[in-house]
Design an enzyme around this catalytic site. Structure first.
Site, short mmCIF file in Angstrom:
data_model
loop_
_atom_site.label_atom_id
_atom_site.label_comp_id
_atom_site.label_asym_id
_atom_site.label_seq_id
_atom_site.Cartn_x
_atom_site.Cartn_y
_atom_site.Cartn_z
N GLY A 1 0.84 -1.21 0.00
CA GLY A 1 0.00 0.00 0.00
C GLY A 1 0.86 1.24 0.00
N ASN A 2 0.26 2.37 0.28
CA ASN A 2 1.03 3.61 0.40
C ASN A 2 0.38 4.51 1.44
OD1 ASN A 2 -0.91 5.48 -0.97
ND2 ASN A 2 -0.54 4.08 -2.69
N HIS A 3 1.01 5.66 1.69
CA HIS A 3 0.58 6.51 2.81
C HIS A 3 -0.57 7.47 2.48
CE1 HIS A 3 3.59 5.14 5.55
NE2 HIS A 3 4.57 5.42 4.71
N ALA B 1 -3.86 7.68 -5.16
CA ALA B 1 -2.47 7.23 -5.26
C ALA B 1 -2.52 5.73 -5.55
CB ALA B 1 -1.74 7.53 -3.96
#
Ligand code: CTP
Length: 403
Positions: free
Chosen positions: A212-214, A280
């Protein structure tokens, strides 16, 4: 959420029997999330008490130019009151007050406020049926409409005189509905459908792990709110986030992976007028998803990754009438990279944020962006809250689609 949420409503109450219903109207406006102040004519006090209205509105009720009971009388600033209001609703509006409004007669605080107000003015007439039908009343309405004031049509029914006909003030619920619908109808994005993507995507490795990402999703949710507040019907396709929104014009479609987001975005794109892709999205996903939890039997683990589909580029390739907006998060050579994406993905506009700018990007409540459109107009903004950035973006799109 009502369009009146957060709005400042000035309610003008004049001296007709329907004035007793103004208490319900104050309640309804407050319940819809508005702030309410009341200005009342001296004769309206015979029908409803200022105490009732001040208790319900949680503000003093204004009725004269000075506070008569106070020796150190303070002047009530009608200009401030008029400027405070986003909307002025006069209900009930008697024949006497309407005629004064049409002729600029300024003999009480309500009239002075009316003449000072710069906001939209709605009035709900209340009078007996013969008064309502009189040529003079007809001329008054005509004049007020020419001034830009908006009539909330009177209802038909039993009147205070015992006669039955047109002239009754519209019921408080109908006044609320009328004002809401009228305001919605005038919003610049009314009738437009907007697709927005937000948040990160999660690409499963096994049943318990993901890549995943932030991304917090905050930017996309703020854009959705700004668009809906301008009247757009929003489909918000969101990856896993902690954000939530309650707005009658926003439909949230929760997705998990880039493929889910791709499918959902494509489902809604054709019928959209505008698409803003702020998510994102993961650029890579595990080639295989393990069906069982991967055990740590070895010292190292190698995952083979496949590229995900670029949702934005795929929409750019099929777009017809849609105004398509992408985001670019860059760390170097920002402007050139963003311009390249704008062209490559066939966009109308790209929103560039650089990770080199403090307060921009993931997880923060602020963002610092530059808009680049397909006519190569570049607009750079200061660091702002994400809500303000969203407003700048929606305003830019409104200007572009109107041009
Ligand atoms: N985007 C998308 N689908 C993807 C990847 C990105 O729709 N699979 C969209 C994002 O929502 C954003 C824009 O493409 O609007 C740019 O994303 P970004 O990650 O900055 O650019 P990429 O095109 O992925 O290029 P790179 O990672 O090489 O900078």
């Amino acid at each position: 959420m009502s369009i009146l949420n957060g709005k400042k409503i000035l309610l003008g109450v004049t001296g007709g029997i329907a004035a007793y219903k103004s208490a319900t109207l104050v309640r309804l406006f407050i319940k819809s999330g508005a702030q309410v102040k009341v200005v009342i004519t001296p004769s309206a006090k015979d029908f409803v008490t200022p105490l009732t209205l001040s208790t319900l509105s949680k503000h003093p009720v204004y009725s004269s130019f000075t506070n008569e009971e106070d020796d150190n009388a303070v002047w009530t600033n009608h200009v401030d009151l008029g400027l405070w209001a986003d909307v002025f609703v006069i209900a009930p509006a008697t024949a006497n007050t309407l005629s004064k409004m049409a002729n600029g007669i300024c003999d009480n605080l309500l009239m002075a406020t009316y003449l000072s107000a710069k906001c939209p003015v709605y009035f709900a007439p209340a009078m007996d049926l013969d008064m309502y039908k009189h040529k003079s009343t007809f001329n008054t309405f005509k004049k007020l409409k020419e001034f830009g004031n908006i009539v909330i049509p009177a209802a038909t029914g039993e009147l205070a005189s015992g006669l039955v006909g047109k002239g009754r003030m519209a019921e408080p619920e109908d006044i609320l509905h009328f004002v809401e619908q009228d305001m919605l109808g005038k919003l610049p994005l009314r009738g437009k459908k907007i697709l927005i993507t937000a948040g990160p995507t999660h690409e499963a490795i096994d049943p318990v792990r993901f890549i995943g990402n932030h991304s917090s999703g905050k930017m996309g949710f703020e854009i959705a709110k700004a668009a809906a507040n301008f009247g757009a019907e929003v489909t918000l396709v969101s990856g896993p986030t902690h954000q939530s929104v309650a707005h009658s014009l926003i439909q949230v479609k929760a997705v998990v992976s880039a493929q889910n987001m791709y499918d959902e975005a494509h489902k809604h794109f054709e019928s959209s007028d505008i698409a803003i892709l702020s998510a994102a999205v993961a650029d890579f996903k595990p080639k295989e998803i393990a069906t069982q939890k991967i055990k740590k039997k070895t010292d190292t683990l190698t995952l083979e990754l496949d590229k995900t589909k670029d949702i934005l580029a795929s929409l750019g390739a099929i777009k017809k009438k849609q105004y398509l907006v992408g985001f670019a998060l860059e760390t170097n050579n920002e402007l050139e990279n963003a311009k390249g994406k704008l062209k490559r993905k066939n966009l109308n506009l790209i929103v560039l944020n650089s990770l080199n700018d403090k307060g921009a990007g993931f997880k923060t409540d602020t963002n610092k962006v530059t808009f680049i459109d397909n006519k190569n107009t570049i607009t750079e903004f200061q660091l702002k809250s994400k809500a303000e950035v969203a407003l700048d973006l929606i305003n830019k799109i409104i200007l572009e689609i109107d041009a």
